[in-house]
Write an enzyme that holds these catalytic residues in place. Sequence first.
Site, mmCIF file in Angstrom:
data_model
loop_
_atom_site.group_PDB
_atom_site.id
_atom_site.type_symbol
_atom_site.label_atom_id
_atom_site.label_comp_id
_atom_site.label_asym_id
_atom_site.label_seq_id
_atom_site.Cartn_x
_atom_site.Cartn_y
_atom_site.Cartn_z
ATOM 1 N N ASN A 9 0.708 -0.960 -0.279
ATOM 2 C CA ASN A 9 -0.358 -0.443 -0.139
ATOM 3 C C ASN A 9 0.362 1.230 0.441
ATOM 4 O O ASN A 9 1.604 1.696 1.052
ATOM 5 C CB ASN A 9 -1.322 -0.593 0.920
ATOM 6 C CG ASN A 9 -1.789 1.048 1.256
ATOM 7 O OD1 ASN A 9 -1.686 2.407 0.310
ATOM 8 N ND2 ASN A 9 -2.320 1.574 2.071
ATOM 9 N N TRP A 10 1.429 2.217 -1.592
ATOM 10 C CA TRP A 10 2.402 2.982 -1.491
ATOM 11 C C TRP A 10 1.626 4.650 -0.288
ATOM 12 O O TRP A 10 2.100 4.894 -0.475
ATOM 13 C CB TRP A 10 1.944 3.250 -2.868
ATOM 14 C CG TRP A 10 3.003 1.974 -3.160
ATOM 15 C CD1 TRP A 10 2.849 1.089 -2.570
ATOM 16 C CD2 TRP A 10 3.437 1.958 -4.225
ATOM 17 N NE1 TRP A 10 4.136 0.199 -3.773
ATOM 18 C CE2 TRP A 10 4.298 1.134 -4.977
ATOM 19 C CE3 TRP A 10 3.280 2.920 -5.917
ATOM 20 C CZ2 TRP A 10 5.369 0.207 -5.806
ATOM 21 C CZ3 TRP A 10 4.118 2.681 -7.257
ATOM 22 C CH2 TRP A 10 4.554 1.106 -7.202
ATOM 23 N N LYS A 11 0.196 4.542 -0.441
ATOM 24 C CA LYS A 11 -0.448 5.833 0.249
ATOM 25 C C LYS A 11 -0.199 6.627 -0.426
ATOM 26 O O LYS A 11 0.369 6.468 -1.630
ATOM 27 C CB LYS A 11 0.555 5.479 1.727
ATOM 28 C CG LYS A 11 -0.318 4.467 2.379
ATOM 29 C CD LYS A 11 0.277 4.753 3.581
ATOM 30 C CE LYS A 11 -0.132 3.171 4.979
ATOM 31 N NZ LYS A 11 0.473 3.273 6.095
ATOM 32 N N HIS A 94 -9.371 1.564 4.540
ATOM 33 C CA HIS A 94 -8.194 0.897 5.798
ATOM 34 C C HIS A 94 -8.076 2.205 6.401
ATOM 35 O O HIS A 94 -8.931 2.736 6.561
ATOM 36 C CB HIS A 94 -7.097 1.810 4.977
ATOM 37 C CG HIS A 94 -5.021 2.119 5.149
ATOM 38 N ND1 HIS A 94 -4.729 2.571 5.644
ATOM 39 C CD2 HIS A 94 -4.149 1.431 4.764
ATOM 40 C CE1 HIS A 94 -3.745 2.669 6.671
ATOM 41 N NE2 HIS A 94 -3.671 1.551 5.524
ATOM 42 N N GLU A 96 -6.542 5.124 8.056
ATOM 43 C CA GLU A 96 -6.121 6.217 7.385
ATOM 44 C C GLU A 96 -7.574 6.559 6.497
ATOM 45 O O GLU A 96 -7.261 7.902 6.925
ATOM 46 C CB GLU A 96 -4.459 6.414 6.524
ATOM 47 C CG GLU A 96 -3.370 6.214 7.188
ATOM 48 C CD GLU A 96 -2.331 5.229 6.515
ATOM 49 O OE1 GLU A 96 -2.369 5.960 5.328
ATOM 50 O OE2 GLU A 96 -1.909 4.892 7.175
ATOM 51 N N GLU A 166 -5.160 -4.965 10.252
ATOM 52 C CA GLU A 166 -3.838 -4.111 10.728
ATOM 53 C C GLU A 166 -4.600 -3.115 11.818
ATOM 54 O O GLU A 166 -5.381 -2.213 12.406
ATOM 55 C CB GLU A 166 -3.893 -3.181 10.108
ATOM 56 C CG GLU A 166 -3.954 -3.451 8.091
ATOM 57 C CD GLU A 166 -3.042 -2.982 7.603
ATOM 58 O OE1 GLU A 166 -2.016 -2.513 6.701
ATOM 59 O OE2 GLU A 166 -3.809 -1.806 7.414
ATOM 60 N N GLY A 172 2.850 2.371 10.684
ATOM 61 C CA GLY A 172 3.643 3.468 10.250
ATOM 62 C C GLY A 172 4.624 3.694 12.299
ATOM 63 O O GLY A 172 4.479 4.776 11.472
ATOM 64 N N SER A 212 3.875 -2.430 10.318
ATOM 65 C CA SER A 212 5.286 -2.614 10.719
ATOM 66 C C SER A 212 5.841 -3.982 10.500
ATOM 67 O O SER A 212 6.801 -3.725 10.566
ATOM 68 C CB SER A 212 5.753 -2.212 12.172
ATOM 69 O OG SER A 212 4.876 -0.445 12.158
ATOM 70 N N GLY A 233 3.229 -1.103 4.168
ATOM 71 C CA GLY A 233 2.707 0.242 4.079
ATOM 72 C C GLY A 233 4.224 1.177 3.501
ATOM 73 O O GLY A 233 5.175 0.267 2.472
ATOM 74 N N GLY A 234 5.218 1.910 4.173
ATOM 75 C CA GLY A 234 6.862 2.128 3.949
ATOM 76 C C GLY A 234 7.823 1.417 3.850
ATOM 77 O O GLY A 234 7.653 1.663 2.683
#
Length: 249
Positions: A9-11, A94, A96, A166, A172, A212, A233-234
């Site tokens: 997930n590149w956000k 998600h 966010e 999640e 993150g 993470s 993610g990251g």
Amino acid sequence: MRSKIVAGNWKMNKNAMETATLLKEISGKLPNVKAEVMVAPAFVNLAEAVKQLKGSRISVIAQNMHFAESGAFTGEISADMLLSIGIDTAIIGHSERRAFFHETDEILAKKVVAALAKKMRVMFCFGEELNERKSGQHFTVVKNQLKNALFSLDASAWKHIILAYEPVWAIGTGETASPEQAQEMHAFIRKTIAGAYNSAIADEVSILYGGSVKPSNAAEIFSKPDVDGGLIGGASLVADDFLAIVKAI
Ligand code: PGA
């Protein structure tokens, strides 16, 4: 069908050129694994990403979509628009989107129905916040998130659903749920689905862990019996890290 999945997930990261570069790095070195590998770049880069990855084993998915078919929803993207550029899977729910864009269970339920009506696959995200885990409410919170957004669906819809647990406190933050905490929750999720539907559906749904995940912890998390992969993610923004996580599956 229950399959192993690693999704990035590149956000809101990577412009057009950076997207092309990262896709090239990932697709060029993709290990031969028995898992679906997915990437979710930003909306503006999806069409190019689909073209670039044509013929590769990586599929491109969307980070979000709107529930309406079309209309006066400035800034939004419909299922039809995604399908028209060759995308058949959307991340929905998600944390966010829930936290920063106020997407409630009710809105998410509508999005899920809209995606399924178009025969899309849904990667549904959910998970508790830190205070909810600390106060021991995490199982109840997760059960309610599933119930409110998914448990009105027909049993037949479940073959188009992928779940991504999640915990918000692990997204993150560098703090990961332990493999045991992930397994405990994933087993609970399966039990909850078996209760609402039946054990065949519970056994068949892929449940990813997100929060993470990195090369150093992926293998241990993925080794748990009810963890079918990860939503990353990251670490999905760095080709070597993402590839190492794919290898870990
Ligand atoms: P993270 O994000 O891997 O950076 O924690 C996971 C996610 O938000 O899907």
